[in-house]
Scaffold this motif. Structure first.
Motif, PDB file in Angstrom:
ATOM      1  N   PHE B  46      41.374  37.855  21.496  1.00  0.00           N
ATOM      2  CA  PHE B  46      41.115  36.912  22.576  1.00  0.00           C
ATOM      3  C   PHE B  46      41.765  37.369  23.875  1.00  0.00           C
ATOM      4  O   PHE B  46      42.811  38.025  23.861  1.00  0.00           O
ATOM      5  N   VAL B  47      41.136  36.995  24.978  1.00  0.00           N
ATOM      6  CA  VAL B  47      41.730  37.130  26.302  1.00  0.00           C
ATOM      7  C   VAL B  47      41.785  35.725  26.886  1.00  0.00           C
ATOM      8  O   VAL B  47      40.788  35.001  26.849  1.00  0.00           O
ATOM      9  N   VAL B  48      42.948  35.323  27.370  1.00  0.00           N
ATOM     10  CA  VAL B  48      43.133  33.963  27.872  1.00  0.00           C
ATOM     11  C   VAL B  48      43.534  34.022  29.338  1.00  0.00           C
ATOM     12  O   VAL B  48      44.385  34.835  29.723  1.00  0.00           O
ATOM     13  N   THR B  49      42.931  33.180  30.147  1.00  0.00           N
ATOM     14  CA  THR B  49      43.267  33.159  31.573  1.00  0.00           C
ATOM     15  C   THR B  49      43.171  31.736  32.098  1.00  0.00           C
ATOM     16  O   THR B  49      42.517  30.883  31.485  1.00  0.00           O
ATOM     17  N   LYS B  50      43.827  31.477  33.212  1.00  0.00           N
ATOM     18  CA  LYS B  50      43.913  30.102  33.716  1.00  0.00           C
ATOM     19  C   LYS B  50      43.964  30.123  35.230  1.00  0.00           C
ATOM     20  O   LYS B  50      44.849  30.752  35.813  1.00  0.00           O
ATOM     21  N   ASP B  51      43.021  29.482  35.844  1.00  0.00           N
ATOM     22  CA  ASP B  51      43.034  29.320  37.297  1.00  0.00           C
ATOM     23  C   ASP B  51      42.595  27.905  37.620  1.00  0.00           C
ATOM     24  O   ASP B  51      41.644  27.410  37.031  1.00  0.00           O
ATOM     25  N   ALA B  52      43.279  27.296  38.572  1.00  0.00           N
ATOM     26  CA  ALA B  52      42.933  25.934  38.976  1.00  0.00           C
ATOM     27  C   ALA B  52      42.283  25.957  40.360  1.00  0.00           C
ATOM     28  O   ALA B  52      42.561  26.851  41.168  1.00  0.00           O
ATOM     29  N   ASP B  79      37.857  36.270  36.013  1.00  0.00           N
ATOM     30  CA  ASP B  79      39.061  36.904  35.454  1.00  0.00           C
ATOM     31  C   ASP B  79      38.765  37.543  34.099  1.00  0.00           C
ATOM     32  O   ASP B  79      39.269  38.628  33.799  1.00  0.00           O
ATOM     33  N   LYS B  83      38.783  41.767  32.936  1.00  0.00           N
ATOM     34  CA  LYS B  83      39.548  42.315  31.807  1.00  0.00           C
ATOM     35  C   LYS B  83      38.634  42.973  30.780  1.00  0.00           C
ATOM     36  O   LYS B  83      39.095  43.396  29.717  1.00  0.00           O
ATOM     37  N   MET B  91      39.082  25.330  28.011  1.00  0.00           N
ATOM     38  CA  MET B  91      39.717  24.019  28.030  1.00  0.00           C
ATOM     39  C   MET B  91      39.643  23.515  29.471  1.00  0.00           C
ATOM     40  O   MET B  91      39.920  24.273  30.407  1.00  0.00           O
ATOM     41  N   SER B 138      41.603  22.297  36.445  1.00  0.00           N
ATOM     42  CA  SER B 138      42.394  23.392  35.873  1.00  0.00           C
ATOM     43  C   SER B 138      41.729  23.839  34.575  1.00  0.00           C
ATOM     44  O   SER B 138      41.740  23.124  33.581  1.00  0.00           O
ATOM     45  N   VAL B 139      41.112  25.009  34.620  1.00  0.00           N
ATOM     46  CA  VAL B 139      40.384  25.543  33.469  1.00  0.00           C
ATOM     47  C   VAL B 139      41.228  26.635  32.809  1.00  0.00           C
ATOM     48  O   VAL B 139      41.820  27.467  33.497  1.00  0.00           O
ATOM     49  N   THR B 140      41.311  26.608  31.486  1.00  0.00           N
ATOM     50  CA  THR B 140      41.835  27.740  30.729  1.00  0.00           C
ATOM     51  C   THR B 140      40.660  28.356  29.992  1.00  0.00           C
ATOM     52  O   THR B 140      40.067  27.711  29.130  1.00  0.00           O
ATOM     53  N   ILE B 142      38.852  31.206  27.572  1.00  0.00           N
ATOM     54  CA  ILE B 142      39.139  32.097  26.453  1.00  0.00           C
ATOM     55  C   ILE B 142      37.958  33.029  26.275  1.00  0.00           C
ATOM     56  O   ILE B 142      36.813  32.580  26.159  1.00  0.00           O
ATOM     57  N   ASP B 219      39.944  40.979  39.565  1.00  0.00           N
ATOM     58  CA  ASP B 219      38.941  40.410  40.459  1.00  0.00           C
ATOM     59  C   ASP B 219      39.583  40.117  41.811  1.00  0.00           C
ATOM     60  O   ASP B 219      40.794  39.914  41.927  1.00  0.00           O
TER      61      ASP B 219
END
Lengths: 334, 334
Positions: B46-52, B79, B83, B91, B138-140, B142, B219
């Motif tokens: 998995f690759v996990v990223t979070k930007d709001a 993002d 990667k 989420m 705010s999205v996470t 995956i 990015d």
């Protein structure tokens, strides 16, 4: 633009490098990238959950930043615990509200670090931004569980037993104290309730026993009765809870004698972050024993029923209790 | 409490069941639980990223809710693309700002659904709350990637070539148009820039080619030069970028003739969500060919250097260009 005597505020990248990079976990590349890689251990799967806390709603704007951080993380760890999972790490969206300064962020990170160490969780990535309004902390927690062992809230059966961890209602009473309600308690009782509101205790140590015995579980964040209603709805069963069996702290018990709305607050108020669990009657003894071995208090409080969606609380005489506010279950409560 | 003629606002659980449960993915239990389970396919991680995104910062409060949803999701998918990953799910923390109503949430969910279908992503869980201030999403996200194929921003080498996808600067110019700046463009050029600001295009189709050829990638969200500086810092190299090679849309090219600050805005403004990529010179031809086959525009814009942390932009005469604002790279720019 800064005025004389005012420190320029560090930007997002400074804040992350200074305060959050030291908390970075494996796969997070020291938070130098925009993402992290994650692979569960062989035989395990991930459990992902997300809960945000907002100043003015879930905490007080004047709360210590370290306790805000700990609450933001713990409400998510509590969700992992309820699913039978153990923490791996988390993504952090930190929305800085009006009045933030670097000292706020520093103290926030200190609280976070303390709990990262306590619970074996690490920061996998995140995002920092200014909200122009309240402080908002949105955590996405990632946990790990042996494959196929996820404990949902959908699996309760009509003849299961109902259990709860710890003590119920302390946080809701603590919030009342915090808002100025005089519960006529001695200082250490007041402090106990205030602390329970401020710093939830995720019941992660019960996760193995949950995986072994529970048919359904959720954490209690919106009040015992409201959340019991949600579990009953999700599982297509009913519930009967005996009020006299609901475990109370000494402080909560004292408040029953001094403040008339105490019982309603205890049963319907939020922020408990205890676990509400159902398990087959055949597992009751073993489940209670495993909880003791895990060092956690677990109390039997009632039974599931076939009366789909109906949640009842019985008083000492076995009569259904009625409350003005039943939280989210009021429409279905009869 | 509602006043006559006013609809009561639905609570969090109604909103989730009505608008977001239909978008729920595998493992998310129809959003009826507090968490989701996730296991990568064999051979993947998995690759996990979070930007709001926040109203008043990343979008305008009056933007269509559907475009807010799409931007919130797409900045995260961007993002993942950078990667080398493909989307699995996300989420969603939806912070409802002042003035929200059910119609806002409905339209937001419609925009989200549209992009879930376009990009093959699903909702894994989330949280809805009121901010008492701005709208905050705010999205996470995956994503999934073949194990060991993660493309970081740390891997550029001193003799690598530099590439960028699509066209640079459109969104920053679009923001200027949006704020009332008259760039003296024809309507379809204006519309192009406005659209590029409103709806980013995550370059997910390039992910396989990135995994095959790229040494580093990120990015561009904070401007080409600022982000080039970050990549150079993370990779311990320098960069020389030729301004004349930076790919521009027709609209951006027109603005160069009509608005003096256009070039600086193009090179230092944010919100491009194109990919900035480094790759060995030996891979250049193959990388460009694979991009064409993926249907994406990829342009060679410069070279990495040994001059650690120094990012230069050369004009047509090969002279370093200077700008008032270089974004986050200004302190290191010489």
């Amino acid at each position: 633009v800064t005025t004389p005597g005012q420190q320029p505020k560090p930007d997002e990248f400074d804040l992350i490098a200074r305060y959050f990079a030291p908390l970075a976990g494996e796969g997070a590349l020291g938070l130098k990238d925009d993402a992290a890689t994650l692979l569960p251990r062989p035989g395990f799967e991930f459990v992902v959950t997300k809960d945000a806390v907002v100043s003015g709603i879930h905490f007080f704007p004047e709360d210590a930043p370290s306790s805000v951080a700990r609450k933001a993380l713990r409400v998510n760890l509590s969700d992992l615990a309820a699913k039978g999972a153990g923490p791996v790490g988390f993504m952090l969206a930190l929305g800085l509200g009006n009045g933030w300064d670097e000292a706020w962020v520093k103290e926030f990170a200190q609280g976070l670090e303390q709990d990262c160490q306590s619970f074996g969780a690490s920061v996998l990535g995140g995002d920092t931004f200014r909200t122009g309004g309240p402080f908002i902390v949105s955590v996405t927690a990632i946990g790990e569980i042996p494959q196929g062992n996820y404990v949902s809230r959908l699996g309760a059966n009509a003849d299961d037993e109902i259990f709860v961890t710890g003590s119920v209602g302390d946080a809701a009473l603590g919030l009342q104290v915090r808002m100025g309600q005089n519960l006529q308690l001695v200082p250490h009782e007041r402090d106990h309730l205030l602390d329970r509101y401020l710093i939830p205790q995720p019941r992660l140590d019960l996760a193995p026993a949950l995986r072994s015995h529970a048919s359904a579980c959720m954490d209690i964040s919106d009040g015992l009765l409201g959340d019991a209603q949600k579990l009953a709805n999700a599982s297509d069963c009913g519930m009967v809870i005996e009020a006299k069996s609901v475990p109370l702290s000494d402080a909560a018990r004292s408040s029953l004698n001094t403040w008339q709305p105490a019982m309603e607050t205890i049963l319907t108020g939020g922020d408990d972050y205890e676990l509400l669990i159902t398990a087959p009657a055949s597992r009751k003894a073993e489940f209670l024993r495993d909880a003791v071995e895990a060092g956690l208090s677990l109390t039997h409080i009632g039974q599931c029923t076939k009366n789909t969606g109906h949640v009842e609380v019985l008083d000492c005489d076995g009569k259904p209790m009625q409350f003005q506010s039943m939280g989210y279950c009021h429409t279905d409560y009869t």
